[in-house]
Design an enzyme around this catalytic site. Structure first.
Site, PDB file in Angstrom:
ATOM      1  N   GLY A  91     -24.879  10.084   1.843  1.00 27.62           N
ATOM      2  CA  GLY A  91     -25.905  10.105   2.890  1.00 27.62           C
ATOM      3  C   GLY A  91     -26.909   8.992   2.688  1.00 27.62           C
ATOM      4  O   GLY A  91     -28.105   9.143   2.935  1.00 27.62           O
ATOM      5  N   ARG A  96     -29.578   5.775   5.341  1.00 27.99           N
ATOM      6  CA  ARG A  96     -30.974   5.706   5.763  1.00 27.99           C
ATOM      7  C   ARG A  96     -31.785   6.769   5.035  1.00 27.99           C
ATOM      8  O   ARG A  96     -31.246   7.568   4.281  1.00 27.99           O
ATOM      9  CB  ARG A  96     -31.081   5.910   7.281  1.00 27.99           C
ATOM     10  N   ASP A 141     -16.547  10.992   5.224  1.00 26.18           N
ATOM     11  CA  ASP A 141     -16.986  12.336   5.600  1.00 26.18           C
ATOM     12  C   ASP A 141     -16.892  13.175   4.334  1.00 26.18           C
ATOM     13  O   ASP A 141     -15.795  13.469   3.861  1.00 26.18           O
ATOM     14  CB  ASP A 141     -16.074  12.889   6.693  1.00 26.18           C
ATOM     15  N   TYR A 177     -29.589  25.903   7.167  1.00 25.24           N
ATOM     16  CA  TYR A 177     -30.082  24.863   6.263  1.00 25.24           C
ATOM     17  C   TYR A 177     -30.726  25.483   5.021  1.00 25.24           C
ATOM     18  O   TYR A 177     -30.498  25.026   3.890  1.00 25.24           O
ATOM     19  CB  TYR A 177     -31.091  24.000   7.017  1.00 25.24           C
ATOM     20  N   LYS A 208     -29.471  24.924   1.232  1.00 26.88           N
ATOM     21  CA  LYS A 208     -30.336  24.314   0.219  1.00 26.88           C
ATOM     22  C   LYS A 208     -30.615  25.270  -0.949  1.00 26.88           C
ATOM     23  O   LYS A 208     -30.800  24.822  -2.091  1.00 26.88           O
ATOM     24  CB  LYS A 208     -31.639  23.839   0.870  1.00 26.88           C
TER      25      LYS A 208
END
Length: 251
Positions: A11, A14, A61, A152, A156
């Site tokens: 990832g 950016r 991916d 999410y 996490k």
């Protein structure tokens, strides 16, 4: 003197990932910039090489088992066996639970948890051979619970359990595993959250800053600094830890 190693950051096109890749490169490591957005990953790698550092971009991916195996092999061939891994890749599919689709749940779990599992399983083989490794996983303050982010938050929180188990299993091979849990950081993800809430990014960050003891939201570089510590040789006796980088204390 620090040893130059091969680092993999997922990832990393950016945001936090890009800042981390640049930080690790400045510390002397060869960096593989992995991202689904290969063109943007290439731009990040080019910024690194323009500074006289070593980096390559790999489009992947992280939820695809075969693609991960191919990507890690490419990194090993072009840069050398990776012994630093930063599992940063992540996506948002926010919604309240009664509105959340199974696809939105699965997409978040696949990128965050399946992706971290596949990347770690592939890279740890090189670390075990080297008898040295640093694994840094990105968690979040959302692991403590956050409205509209049941997928999410669960992912996490899962990253923290994943991290602690890696520390137990891999420690005898000279491999540490730690997690960094960012608070509100100004990134494209923050902008997406603001859009979901129907407010501007500035309004979101101002609201967040008013609740943060240091009086500001974080930057990707703030997180990169914490990751760089866990990825360093100096952190060899630190493993299984979760560091909240949120401008104030967290449970």
């Amino acid at each position: 003197m620090m040893t130059s190693r091969t680092a993999v950051v997922t990832g990393a096109a950016r945001g936090i990932g890009a800042a981390t890749a640049k930080r690790l490169a400045r510390e002397g490591h060869a960096v593989a910039v992995l991202d689904l957005l290969e063109d943007q990953a290439r731009s990040t790698a080019e910024e690194i090489t323009a500074e006289g550092r070593t980096a390559i971009a790999v489009g992947v991916d992280v939820s695809d088992e075969d693609a991960v195996a191919t990507a890690v092999e490419q990194v090993a061939q072009e840069l050398g066996a990776p012994t630093i891994l930063v599992n940063n890749a992540g996506i948002l599919r926010d919604n309240l639970i009664f509105k959340m689709s199974v696809d939105d749940w699965d997409a978040v779990m696949n990128v965050h948890l399946r992706g971290a599992f596949l990347m770690t399983r592939a890279v740890q083989a090189h670390m075990v051979t080297a008898r040295y490794g640093r694994i840094v996983n990105l968690s979040s303050t959302s692991a403590l619970g956050n409205r509209g982010q049941v997928n999410y938050a669960a992912a996490k929180a899962g990253m923290q359990g994943f991290t602690k188990t890696l520390a137990v299993e891999l420690g005898r091979f000279g491999i540490t595993a730690n997690a960094v849990a960012p608070g509100t950081i100004r990134t494209a993800m923050t902008e997406a959250t603001a859009q979901r809430l129907g407010i501007t990014t500035e309004e979101l960050t101002e609201r967040a800053a008013s609740q943060i003891p240091v009086g500001r939201v974080g930057t990707p570089e703030d997180i990169a600094a914490a990751v760089a510590y866990f990825a360093s040789e100096d952190a060899g006796f630190v493993s299984g830890q979760v560091l909240y980088v949120a401008g104030g204390p967290r449970d």
